[in-house]
Design a protein around this motif. Structure first.
Motif, PDB file in Angstrom:
ATOM      1  N   ILE A 256       4.515  11.809  30.057  1.00 13.40           N
ATOM      2  CA  ILE A 256       3.114  12.102  30.390  1.00 13.40           C
ATOM      3  C   ILE A 256       2.182  11.095  29.714  1.00 13.40           C
ATOM      4  CG2 ILE A 256       1.241  13.783  30.034  1.00 13.40           C
ATOM      5  CD1 ILE A 256       3.400  16.005  30.464  1.00 13.40           C
ATOM      6  N   ARG A 257       2.478  10.789  28.455  1.00 10.10           N
ATOM      7  CA  ARG A 257       1.673   9.809  27.715  1.00 10.10           C
ATOM      8  C   ARG A 257       1.727   8.446  28.427  1.00 10.10           C
ATOM      9  NH1 ARG A 257       3.906  11.201  22.953  1.00 10.10           N
ATOM     10  NH2 ARG A 257       2.488  12.960  22.655  1.00 10.10           N
ATOM     11  N   ASP A 258       2.935   8.040  28.822  1.00 10.87           N
ATOM     12  CA  ASP A 258       3.104   6.756  29.518  1.00 10.87           C
ATOM     13  C   ASP A 258       2.382   6.776  30.870  1.00 10.87           C
ATOM     14  OD1 ASP A 258       4.680   6.105  27.381  1.00 10.87           O
ATOM     15  OD2 ASP A 258       6.567   5.946  28.502  1.00 10.87           O
ATOM     16  N   MET A 259       2.397   7.928  31.528  1.00 13.51           N
ATOM     17  CA  MET A 259       1.730   8.032  32.826  1.00 13.51           C
ATOM     18  C   MET A 259       0.210   7.893  32.681  1.00 13.51           C
ATOM     19  SD  MET A 259       4.112  10.976  34.619  1.00 13.51           S
ATOM     20  CE  MET A 259       2.991  11.324  35.979  1.00 13.51           C
ATOM     21  N   PHE A 260      -0.362   8.497  31.639  1.00 14.71           N
ATOM     22  CA  PHE A 260      -1.813   8.358  31.427  1.00 14.71           C
ATOM     23  C   PHE A 260      -2.174   6.899  31.159  1.00 14.71           C
ATOM     24  CE2 PHE A 260      -2.365  13.028  30.793  1.00 14.71           C
ATOM     25  CZ  PHE A 260      -3.475  13.181  31.606  1.00 14.71           C
ATOM     26  N   THR A 261      -1.364   6.214  30.354  1.00 12.11           N
ATOM     27  CA  THR A 261      -1.636   4.808  30.050  1.00 12.11           C
ATOM     28  C   THR A 261      -1.529   3.960  31.311  1.00 12.11           C
ATOM     29  OG1 THR A 261      -0.892   5.033  27.780  1.00 12.11           O
ATOM     30  CG2 THR A 261      -0.780   2.822  28.719  1.00 12.11           C
ATOM     31  N   THR A 262      -0.480   4.195  32.085  1.00  7.62           N
ATOM     32  CA  THR A 262      -0.244   3.405  33.297  1.00  7.62           C
ATOM     33  C   THR A 262      -1.342   3.656  34.324  1.00  7.62           C
ATOM     34  OG1 THR A 262       2.126   3.513  32.866  1.00  7.62           O
ATOM     35  CG2 THR A 262       1.465   2.895  35.102  1.00  7.62           C
ATOM     36  N   MET A 263      -1.728   4.916  34.483  1.00  7.27           N
ATOM     37  CA  MET A 263      -2.785   5.288  35.425  1.00  7.27           C
ATOM     38  C   MET A 263      -4.107   4.615  35.047  1.00  7.27           C
ATOM     39  SD  MET A 263      -3.849   9.170  36.509  1.00  7.27           S
ATOM     40  CE  MET A 263      -4.495   9.694  34.913  1.00  7.27           C
ATOM     41  N   ALA A 264      -4.419   4.586  33.753  1.00  5.67           N
ATOM     42  CA  ALA A 264      -5.683   3.997  33.303  1.00  5.67           C
ATOM     43  C   ALA A 264      -5.689   2.494  33.558  1.00  5.67           C
ATOM     44  CB  ALA A 264      -5.907   4.294  31.821  1.00  5.67           C
ATOM     45  N   ILE A 265      -4.605   1.821  33.204  1.00  8.79           N
ATOM     46  CA  ILE A 265      -4.569   0.363  33.344  1.00  8.79           C
ATOM     47  C   ILE A 265      -4.569  -0.048  34.816  1.00  8.79           C
ATOM     48  CG2 ILE A 265      -3.061  -1.662  32.961  1.00  8.79           C
ATOM     49  CD1 ILE A 265      -2.738  -0.622  30.103  1.00  8.79           C
ATOM     50  N   ALA A 266      -3.954   0.781  35.669  1.00 11.02           N
ATOM     51  CA  ALA A 266      -3.918   0.476  37.104  1.00 11.02           C
ATOM     52  C   ALA A 266      -5.167   0.994  37.827  1.00 11.02           C
ATOM     53  CB  ALA A 266      -2.664   1.081  37.729  1.00 11.02           C
ATOM     54  N   HIS A 267      -6.108   1.620  37.084  1.00  9.55           N
ATOM     55  CA  HIS A 267      -7.339   2.171  37.653  1.00  9.55           C
ATOM     56  C   HIS A 267      -7.064   3.215  38.729  1.00  9.55           C
ATOM     57  CE1 HIS A 267      -9.512  -0.783  35.379  1.00  9.55           C
ATOM     58  NE2 HIS A 267      -8.846  -1.768  35.957  1.00  9.55           N
ATOM     59  N   GLY A 268      -6.109   4.115  38.451  1.00 15.08           N
ATOM     60  CA  GLY A 268      -5.829   5.199  39.390  1.00 15.08           C
ATOM     61  C   GLY A 268      -6.560   6.461  38.976  1.00 15.08           C
ATOM     62  N   VAL A 269      -6.757   7.383  39.946  1.00 15.23           N
ATOM     63  CA  VAL A 269      -7.332   8.685  39.625  1.00 15.23           C
ATOM     64  C   VAL A 269      -6.244   9.747  39.525  1.00 15.23           C
ATOM     65  CG1 VAL A 269      -9.620   8.205  40.573  1.00 15.23           C
ATOM     66  CG2 VAL A 269      -7.844   9.185  42.060  1.00 15.23           C
ATOM     67  N   GLY A 270      -5.029   9.389  39.939  1.00 12.59           N
ATOM     68  CA  GLY A 270      -3.899  10.308  39.843  1.00 12.59           C
ATOM     69  C   GLY A 270      -2.607   9.514  39.833  1.00 12.59           C
ATOM     70  N   LEU A 271      -1.561  10.083  39.231  1.00 17.83           N
ATOM     71  CA  LEU A 271      -0.268   9.382  39.211  1.00 17.83           C
ATOM     72  C   LEU A 271       0.854  10.412  39.172  1.00 17.83           C
ATOM     73  CD1 LEU A 271       0.740   6.330  38.959  1.00 17.83           C
ATOM     74  CD2 LEU A 271       1.207   6.898  36.567  1.00 17.83           C
ATOM     75  N   ALA A 272       1.798  10.259  40.090  1.00 21.27           N
ATOM     76  CA  ALA A 272       2.970  11.141  40.125  1.00 21.27           C
ATOM     77  C   ALA A 272       4.117  10.473  39.371  1.00 21.27           C
ATOM     78  CB  ALA A 272       3.380  11.392  41.572  1.00 21.27           C
ATOM     79  N   ALA A 273       5.000  11.287  38.777  1.00 22.87           N
ATOM     80  CA  ALA A 273       6.113  10.733  37.993  1.00 22.87           C
ATOM     81  C   ALA A 273       6.968   9.776  38.824  1.00 22.87           C
ATOM     82  CB  ALA A 273       6.983  11.863  37.433  1.00 22.87           C
ATOM     83  N   THR A 274       7.116  10.071  40.110  1.00 18.86           N
ATOM     84  CA  THR A 274       7.910   9.182  40.968  1.00 18.86           C
ATOM     85  C   THR A 274       7.314   7.777  41.012  1.00 18.86           C
ATOM     86  OG1 THR A 274       6.652  10.086  42.823  1.00 18.86           O
ATOM     87  CG2 THR A 274       8.854  10.973  42.477  1.00 18.86           C
ATOM     88  N   GLN A 275       6.025   7.673  40.750  1.00 15.07           N
ATOM     89  CA  GLN A 275       5.368   6.357  40.784  1.00 15.07           C
ATOM     90  C   GLN A 275       5.678   5.520  39.551  1.00 15.07           C
ATOM     91  OE1 GLN A 275       1.352   8.115  42.010  1.00 15.07           O
ATOM     92  NE2 GLN A 275       1.412   6.183  43.122  1.00 15.07           N
ATOM     93  N   VAL A 276       6.297   6.138  38.540  1.00 14.38           N
ATOM     94  CA  VAL A 276       6.859   5.330  37.450  1.00 14.38           C
ATOM     95  C   VAL A 276       8.390   5.466  37.483  1.00 14.38           C
ATOM     96  CG1 VAL A 276       4.805   5.275  35.979  1.00 14.38           C
ATOM     97  CG2 VAL A 276       6.431   7.159  35.721  1.00 14.38           C
ATOM     98  N   GLY A 277       8.909   5.831  38.664  1.00 14.32           N
ATOM     99  CA  GLY A 277      10.347   5.818  38.894  1.00 14.32           C
ATOM    100  C   GLY A 277      11.102   7.028  38.363  1.00 14.32           C
ATOM    101  N   VAL A 278      10.393   8.099  38.020  1.00 16.12           N
ATOM    102  CA  VAL A 278      11.043   9.271  37.434  1.00 16.12           C
ATOM    103  C   VAL A 278      11.058  10.424  38.449  1.00 16.12           C
ATOM    104  CG1 VAL A 278      10.962  10.980  35.573  1.00 16.12           C
ATOM    105  CG2 VAL A 278      10.360   8.591  35.104  1.00 16.12           C
ATOM    106  N   ASP A 279      12.251  10.954  38.678  1.00 16.75           N
ATOM    107  CA  ASP A 279      12.461  12.012  39.669  1.00 16.75           C
ATOM    108  C   ASP A 279      12.182  13.379  39.041  1.00 16.75           C
ATOM    109  OD1 ASP A 279      13.419  13.650  41.686  1.00 16.75           O
ATOM    110  OD2 ASP A 279      15.524  13.329  41.163  1.00 16.75           O
ATOM    111  N   LEU A 280      10.904  13.661  38.815  1.00 19.29           N
ATOM    112  CA  LEU A 280      10.512  14.896  38.142  1.00 19.29           C
ATOM    113  C   LEU A 280       9.158  15.341  38.699  1.00 19.29           C
ATOM    114  CD1 LEU A 280      11.986  16.432  35.857  1.00 19.29           C
ATOM    115  CD2 LEU A 280      10.493  15.259  34.231  1.00 19.29           C
ATOM    116  N   ALA A 281       8.995  16.673  38.881  1.00 20.98           N
ATOM    117  CA  ALA A 281       7.788  17.208  39.526  1.00 20.98           C
ATOM    118  C   ALA A 281       6.642  17.357  38.533  1.00 20.98           C
ATOM    119  CB  ALA A 281       8.096  18.544  40.193  1.00 20.98           C
ATOM    120  N   VAL A 282       6.011  16.243  38.212  1.00 22.81           N
ATOM    121  CA  VAL A 282       4.836  16.273  37.332  1.00 22.81           C
ATOM    122  C   VAL A 282       3.867  15.158  37.731  1.00 22.81           C
ATOM    123  CG1 VAL A 282       6.129  14.942  35.582  1.00 22.81           C
ATOM    124  CG2 VAL A 282       4.010  16.118  34.919  1.00 22.81           C
TER     125      VAL A 282
END
Ligand code: ZN
Length: 196
Positions: free
Chosen positions: A41-67
């Protein structure tokens, strides 16, 4: 839900693209609400911020998990920040349903946008990072975001919801901008138009 502790200290991860298997299959439910999930989750917040996204699913960082994570303005232009594990979206039906058709984009097909009609109100239920029940009521862009991210976790990308004509335009647009986004973006930053 106080997600403050997840907003800093994460590691940037590569964003997966449409066409990669993990993006097009239903994810595994989250069952362990421990350190491993919290690091993700921490990595997803960092990645979302740097990529200027408003939302990010775990699959978008290659993780097969429902979050998914979000940091997104609602209908009152107030930024809402949070995490939903195992999300289920409920949309108004019949007379209550009002469709909003605005341009939608996806970090996993960077740079491309097409209009897509979606209900302008969505209720998303699931669990917070500690496994407690959570309900997020979305209006405005947040309503769209909750639907878009929950779709991702069910293996659906927004291109799947477009007409053939608009999907072709979307891919054309992505193709024209592809040279700006290295395959490991945002690990390698986006090229500027000037030096691309
Ligand atoms: Zn997306």
């Amino acid at each position: 839900m106080d997600v403050e502790e997840f907003l800093t200290g994460g590691k940037l991860r590569r964003i997966t693209r449409w066409g990669e298997d993990v993006m097009h299959a239903k994810t595994q439910p989250v069952t362990e609400f421990g350190e491993e999930l919290h690091t993700l989750i921490r990595d997803m917040f960092t990645t979302m911020a740097i990529a200027h996204g408003v939302g990010l699913a775990a699959t978008q960082v290659g993780v097969d998990l429902a979050v998914f994570t979000y940091d997104c303005p609602d209908g009152d232009e107030i930024n809402q920040v949070g995490v939903v594990c195992n999300p289920v979206v409920t949309l108004p039906d019949g007379d209550q349903r009002n469709l909003d058709s605005i341009e939608e984009g996806c970090l996993s097909l960077p740079g491309a946008y097409q209009p897509l009609a979606r209900p302008d109100h969505a209720v998303c239920t699931g669990q917070d990072p500690w496994g407690n029940p959570v309900t997020v009521v979305g209006t405005g862009l947040l309503a769209r975001c909750l639907q878009h991210e929950t779709d991702h976790l069910n293996g659906t990308v927004f291109g799947d919801r477009l007409s053939n004509r608009l999907r072709r335009k979307l891919y054309q647009q992505a193709e024209e901008l592809a040279h700006l986004y290295p395959s490991d973006w945002p690990l390698t930053p986006r090229a500027t138009s000037a030096n691309a």
